[in-house]
Design a protein around this motif. Structure first.
Motif, PDB file in Angstrom:
ATOM      1  N   GLN A  16      30.874  29.630  62.418  1.00 44.63           N
ATOM      2  CA  GLN A  16      30.747  30.944  61.802  1.00 44.63           C
ATOM      3  C   GLN A  16      30.496  30.770  60.297  1.00 44.63           C
ATOM      4  OE1 GLN A  16      34.150  33.591  62.267  1.00 44.63           O
ATOM      5  NE2 GLN A  16      32.752  35.305  62.620  1.00 44.63           N
TER       6      GLN A  16
ATOM      7  N   ASP B 295      26.792  41.405  55.247  1.00 44.76           N
ATOM      8  CA  ASP B 295      27.973  40.993  56.012  1.00 44.76           C
ATOM      9  C   ASP B 295      28.604  39.755  55.382  1.00 44.76           C
ATOM     10  OD1 ASP B 295      27.495  43.036  57.778  1.00 44.76           O
ATOM     11  OD2 ASP B 295      26.412  41.782  59.219  1.00 44.76           O
TER      12      ASP B 295
ATOM     13  N   SER C  34      29.596  36.311  59.410  1.00 43.98           N
ATOM     14  CA  SER C  34      28.481  36.368  60.359  1.00 43.98           C
ATOM     15  C   SER C  34      28.993  36.546  61.779  1.00 43.98           C
ATOM     16  CB  SER C  34      27.654  35.082  60.278  1.00 43.98           C
ATOM     17  OG  SER C  34      28.372  34.003  60.865  1.00 43.98           O
ATOM     18  N   ASP C  35      28.073  36.755  62.689  1.00 45.58           N
ATOM     19  CA  ASP C  35      28.441  36.743  64.102  1.00 45.58           C
ATOM     20  C   ASP C  35      29.037  35.389  64.460  1.00 45.58           C
ATOM     21  OD1 ASP C  35      27.455  39.267  64.276  1.00 45.58           O
ATOM     22  OD2 ASP C  35      25.588  38.714  65.289  1.00 45.58           O
TER      23      ASP C  35
ATOM     24  N   GLN D 237      26.392  34.697  71.084  1.00 41.35           N
ATOM     25  CA  GLN D 237      26.489  35.207  69.718  1.00 41.35           C
ATOM     26  C   GLN D 237      27.254  36.520  69.776  1.00 41.35           C
ATOM     27  OE1 GLN D 237      22.750  35.552  67.614  1.00 41.35           O
ATOM     28  NE2 GLN D 237      23.547  37.142  66.257  1.00 41.35           N
ATOM     29  N   TYR D 238      28.456  36.511  69.191  1.00 43.32           N
ATOM     30  CA  TYR D 238      29.383  37.637  69.344  1.00 43.32           C
ATOM     31  C   TYR D 238      29.596  38.336  68.013  1.00 43.32           C
ATOM     32  CZ  TYR D 238      33.609  40.216  70.676  1.00 43.32           C
ATOM     33  OH  TYR D 238      34.531  41.202  70.918  1.00 43.32           O
ATOM     34  N   ASN D 239      29.436  39.678  68.031  1.00 40.39           N
ATOM     35  CA  ASN D 239      29.644  40.495  66.837  1.00 40.39           C
ATOM     36  C   ASN D 239      31.080  41.019  66.832  1.00 40.39           C
ATOM     37  OD1 ASN D 239      29.719  42.695  64.927  1.00 40.39           O
ATOM     38  ND2 ASN D 239      27.480  42.745  65.016  1.00 40.39           N
ATOM     39  N   GLN D 240      31.858  40.565  65.865  1.00 39.70           N
ATOM     40  CA  GLN D 240      33.274  40.927  65.833  1.00 39.70           C
ATOM     41  C   GLN D 240      33.493  42.370  65.379  1.00 39.70           C
ATOM     42  OE1 GLN D 240      33.890  37.289  63.420  1.00 39.70           O
ATOM     43  NE2 GLN D 240      35.756  37.049  64.621  1.00 39.70           N
ATOM     44  N   LYS D 241      32.518  42.945  64.680  1.00 38.39           N
ATOM     45  CA  LYS D 241      32.682  44.328  64.230  1.00 38.39           C
ATOM     46  C   LYS D 241      32.524  45.309  65.381  1.00 38.39           C
ATOM     47  CE  LYS D 241      31.170  43.623  59.463  1.00 38.39           C
ATOM     48  NZ  LYS D 241      30.169  44.000  58.410  1.00 38.39           N
ATOM     49  N   THR D 242      31.528  45.045  66.227  1.00 38.05           N
ATOM     50  CA  THR D 242      31.273  45.953  67.350  1.00 38.05           C
ATOM     51  C   THR D 242      31.966  45.499  68.622  1.00 38.05           C
ATOM     52  OG1 THR D 242      29.250  44.739  67.936  1.00 38.05           O
ATOM     53  CG2 THR D 242      29.033  46.583  66.382  1.00 38.05           C
TER      54      THR D 242
ATOM     55  N   SER E 159      28.642  41.244  72.466  1.00 39.89           N
ATOM     56  CA  SER E 159      27.715  40.132  72.242  1.00 39.89           C
ATOM     57  C   SER E 159      26.336  40.656  71.868  1.00 39.89           C
ATOM     58  CB  SER E 159      27.625  39.255  73.489  1.00 39.89           C
ATOM     59  OG  SER E 159      27.128  40.005  74.577  1.00 39.89           O
ATOM     60  N   GLU E 160      25.700  39.972  70.923  1.00 36.81           N
ATOM     61  CA  GLU E 160      24.345  40.326  70.512  1.00 36.81           C
ATOM     62  C   GLU E 160      23.309  39.525  71.296  1.00 36.81           C
ATOM     63  OE1 GLU E 160      23.536  42.750  68.444  1.00 36.81           O
ATOM     64  OE2 GLU E 160      25.679  43.223  68.292  1.00 36.81           O
TER      65      GLU E 160
END
Length: 798
Positions: free
Chosen positions: A593, A612, A615-616, A636-641, A644-645
């Protein structure tokens, strides 16, 4: 420096075995026979043909005469006159070198070197077996005749019988009213094999390794499927000139297709194939290919020309040239130059979709034509090339053409471990050209230089590598920039990076296996100050893919038009399991990360500033715990949403030869979501018949069905994109294949094709070969017949 030339070149065309030589009359007959139950005739082997260096480069061994060895006789009763004749009654045996003759009665006349044998005559001549009732043979010359013989050849296992066999010498013979087959499986009435060739005259030449049949009829399951006035077939995989059997295919766009190729074996290192094709809905396509291999260069040329395409009402053409090698300058300080050519062009924008995807560059939408020279010596290397694209546009999915580089010059100087330091200097000059009405920006001449110096400290258990880089670029535009009306621009950007890591190891035991486990934390820091680059056009630059490899790089972009202003720290850790004795990696798991300390303001046109701070999250794993199965996955994981992207997960299970199932899932949020499944599996497994694994290229035994296929499904579009479905049947001495291929050729059109083939093992293939389609689409697909075994030398003993 140019790569050294190999001494062998493997290319996919033309066939290496199963070819016929056809007379002009036979070509007409072949076209008629194409409508018989065999569907068509095809002789292509998809495992390739080997060109060898020219004969002048290879040592030619002279052919020696048969050694003058003594003759030995044995039998129940022997009489004769010294130096004149010998007569043997009962269990008569004569041996001389690699020749053995057995019979009920034998007479040998020494002045004429003539042997006459009667009753249960058996000959073993260097492993080739002949059996019959009456033989007359001049032993030394191996010249004579055999009445009503049966035969079996050692080299390829072929056998048959004839009314009469005339021996010309120990390599050549002529058989009358003869049969020929390599099939041992009982597949018809009485003794008849599944396939057999009958000929009024059969000429065998073991020196040239070829057989010629006159008045030949090929029968399959006792049904005639091919009749030709004259045909030639190989006794091995040796190349030879001649017409190949015609092939027929059914295409949803082109209609029925008939091809009658001709192969020209020009020399051991040169050959050509001509393949005129008649397409029912389009017309006649004239195609050809030439290949060459020399000590310092190699290449191939392909041309296709269709005088009139009825569907497009115009002529169609394409060509492709691939060449690589060296040029000797004759100047000692310079030495050799590397030369590479890759030229591809087609007649029109619709070519790529009209003629399907045959695995060549001529059926892509971007066709590259490139010529390059390279040179290198010591720590210095340089190259110059000209690169031009042909962009095939689709009105339903237009693309912006890439920039031609006319020319591009590059140079590099690098030194390593100079007092512990590594340094290099790279330079690039490119003249970018394209249609400005399509690119909406000016063309430019760009000069680029990159200097870098680093000092690696590498010790057992840790490493630290600080690096300093300086990028400088100059642009000369052929029109003012829209942003500031400038006709030139300069940019200089420094970069500092620090790469560091620790490596911990320990002995471990998992599931009863003694392994070595590592823990490898890594920290990578990069600092590049901001330089305003928003006015600069984009010529060769794109966003790097975000993965576990690129996350540890200094620049977020590929190409040289953007250098990201980064002030960030990448933290990651990997753990590996491997066998300490072999070093084989069984598992690799990693996470990483980025921590960003300030906004990234340098972006591509139309993209927002990267704000940001975190990062993801990237995670990946590769598992090879057992050779029978593998697994790879990245997320690839978005911690805000909290979603996974992107994700890519694939696995493969292969418990043995001819048994493989692979599956992959690929997802990119808002863009695509696909499932890809491929397989090759014996259907007999369903009812418990596992067969016998005979090894790669030999199958699992006779009487077995195999299912083969690949399905690519777009969940985003809710439709099959590409699909290949088929079956293979292995009868031991013959194989049958039928494959349905459906490929997406554009956003709203597909091309479907039925491929059917009969392969007579050791003889020929008839129909349209699906092997290339299966090999390119099914991961780890294996040919049921691929290897050619060398006969045992013990087969010569009797």
């Amino acid at each position: 420096m140019p790569a050294p030339m190999p001494d062998r070149l493997r290319l996919p065309r033309p066939p290496s075995r199963g070819r016929f030589v056809l007379t002009p009359v036979a070509m007409v007959a072949a076209a008629v026979c194409a409508w018989l139950p065999a569907v068509g005739v095809h002789a292509q082997t998809d495992d390739g043909l080997v060109l060898k260096p020219s004969a002048q480069l290879q040592e030619q061994l002279p052919r020696t005469a048969r050694d003058q060895v003594p003759i030995f006789f044995s039998g129940d009763s022997t009489t004769g006159r010294p130096d004149l004749d010998t007569v043997i009654e009962g269990n008569a045996v004569m041996r001389k070198g690699d020749l053995v003759i057995k019979a009920d009665r034998m007479e040998y006349y020494q002045p004429d070197d003539l042997a006459k044998a009667r009753g249960n005559v058996h000959i073993n001549q260097a492993g080739n077996i002949y059996e019959g009732e009456t033989l007359e043979l001049k032993v030394e010359a191996f010249e004579g005749f055999f009445q009503k013989p049966s035969y079996q050849f050692l080299a390829n296992g072929a056998y048959g019988n004839a009314d009469r066999a005339d021996f010309i010498d120990d390599k050549r013979m002529v058989m009358h009213n003869a049969t020929y087959s390599t099939c041992r499986r009982e597949g018809g009435p009485s003794w008849m094999p599944a396939w057999i060739l009958r000929a009024t005259t059969l000429r065998i030449d073991n020196d040239e390794e070829v057989g010629i049949a006159e008045g030949g009829v090929l029968r399959f399951q006792d049904v005639p499927i091919l009749a030709l006035p004259e045909m030639s077939f190989p006794l091995s995989n040796k190349r030879k000139s001649g017409f190949l059997p015609p092939t027929i295919a059914v295409d949803s766009v082109n209609g029925a297709e008939l091809t009658v190729p001709y192969y020209w074996n020009i020399a051991p290192n040169r050959d050509a194939t001509f393949f005129p094709t008649v397409m029912a809905r389009r017309g006649v396509d004239l195609g050809g290919e030439f290949r060459y291999l020399e000590p310092s260069y190699r290449g191939q040329v392909r041309l296709d020309y269709m005088p009139t395409d009825s569907l497009r009402d115009r002529s169609r053409w394409s060509y492709g040239l691939l060449h690589s090698g060296t040029i000797q300058t004759g100047l000692a300080p310079i030495g050799a130059l590397g030369l590479n050519l890759n030229l591809n062009r087609v007649s029109d924008d619709n070519y790529w979709s009209d003629f399907g995807r045959e695995g060549t560059s001529l059926t892509q939408r971007l066709l590259t034509s490139e010529a390059g020279l390279s040179w290198g010596k010591g720590n210095f290397s340089t190259s110059i090339r000209a690169l031009k694209y042909q962009t095939l546009q689709d009105v339903t999915a237009p693309i912006v053409p890439p920039y031609d580089r006319m020319p591009q010059a590059q140079a590099r100087y690098a030194r390593y471990n100079v007092g512990g330091f590594d340094f290099s200097l790279d330079g690039d000059y490119s003249d970018f050209r394209a249609d400005r009405s399509l690119t909406l920006q000016p063309n430019a001449k760009r000069s680029y230089a990159l200097g870098q110096i680093s000092r690696p400290w590498v010790r057992p258990g840790w490493f630290v590598t600080p690096k300093v880089m300086l990028n400088t670029t100059n642009y000369q535009f052929d029109a003012p920039l829209a942003a500031n009306a400038a006709t030139s621009a300069n940019r200089t950007v420094p970069t500092f990076s620090l790469d560091s890591g620790l490596i911990f190891e320990r002995d471990a035991n998992f599931f009863g296996r003694a392994l070595r486990q590592t823990l490898e934390p890594r920290a990578f820091y990069v600092n590049t100050p901001y330089r305003d680059q928003s006015a600069l056009p984009i010529y060769d630059t794109a966003q790097n893919d975000f993965n576990l490899a690129t996350i540890y790089t200094e620049n977020s972009f590929s190409g040289n038009d953007r250098i990201a202003d980064n002030n960030l720290l990448t933290l990651g850790v990997n753990s590996r399991l491997f066998e300490p004795d072999t070093g084989a990696e069984l598992l690799n798991v990693g996470v990483a990360q980025r921590l960003r300390f300030k906004d990234q303001r340098v972006v591509l046109p139309g993209q927002p500033v990267v704000t940001d701070r975190i990062s993801d999250f990237l995670a990946g794993a590769s598992i090879n715990w057992d050779p029978r199965w593998t697994f790879d996955g990245t997320v690839q994981y978005n911690q805000k949403t909290n979603r996974s992207e992107r994700a890519s997960i694939s696995g493969r299970w292969s418990p043995g030869n001819y048994r493989v199932i692979s599956a992959a899932y690929r997802y990119q949020r808002g863009l695509s979501e696909q499932i890809d499944v491929g397989w090759q599996w014996p259907i007999n497994d369903l009812w418990g018949d596992k067969g016998k694994d005979l090894g790669p290229g030999a199958g699992l035994g006779e009487g077995r069905w195999y299912s083969v296929g690949r399905l690519n499904y777009s969940m985003y579009d809710r439709k099959l994109v590409d699909s290949v479905l088929g079956f293979e049947y292995d009868a031991g001495c013959w194989l049958g294949r039928i494959v349905l291929e459906r490929l997406q050729t554009s956003s709203n059109s597909t091309n479907s094709k039925i491929l059917f083939q009969l392969e007579f093992v050791g003889f020929t293939r008839l129909g349209s070969s699906p092997l290339r389609t299966l090999k390119e689409n099914i991961p780890r697909y294996q040919y049921l017949r691929e290897t050619i075994t060398t006969p045992s030398r013990f087969g010569q003993y009797d």
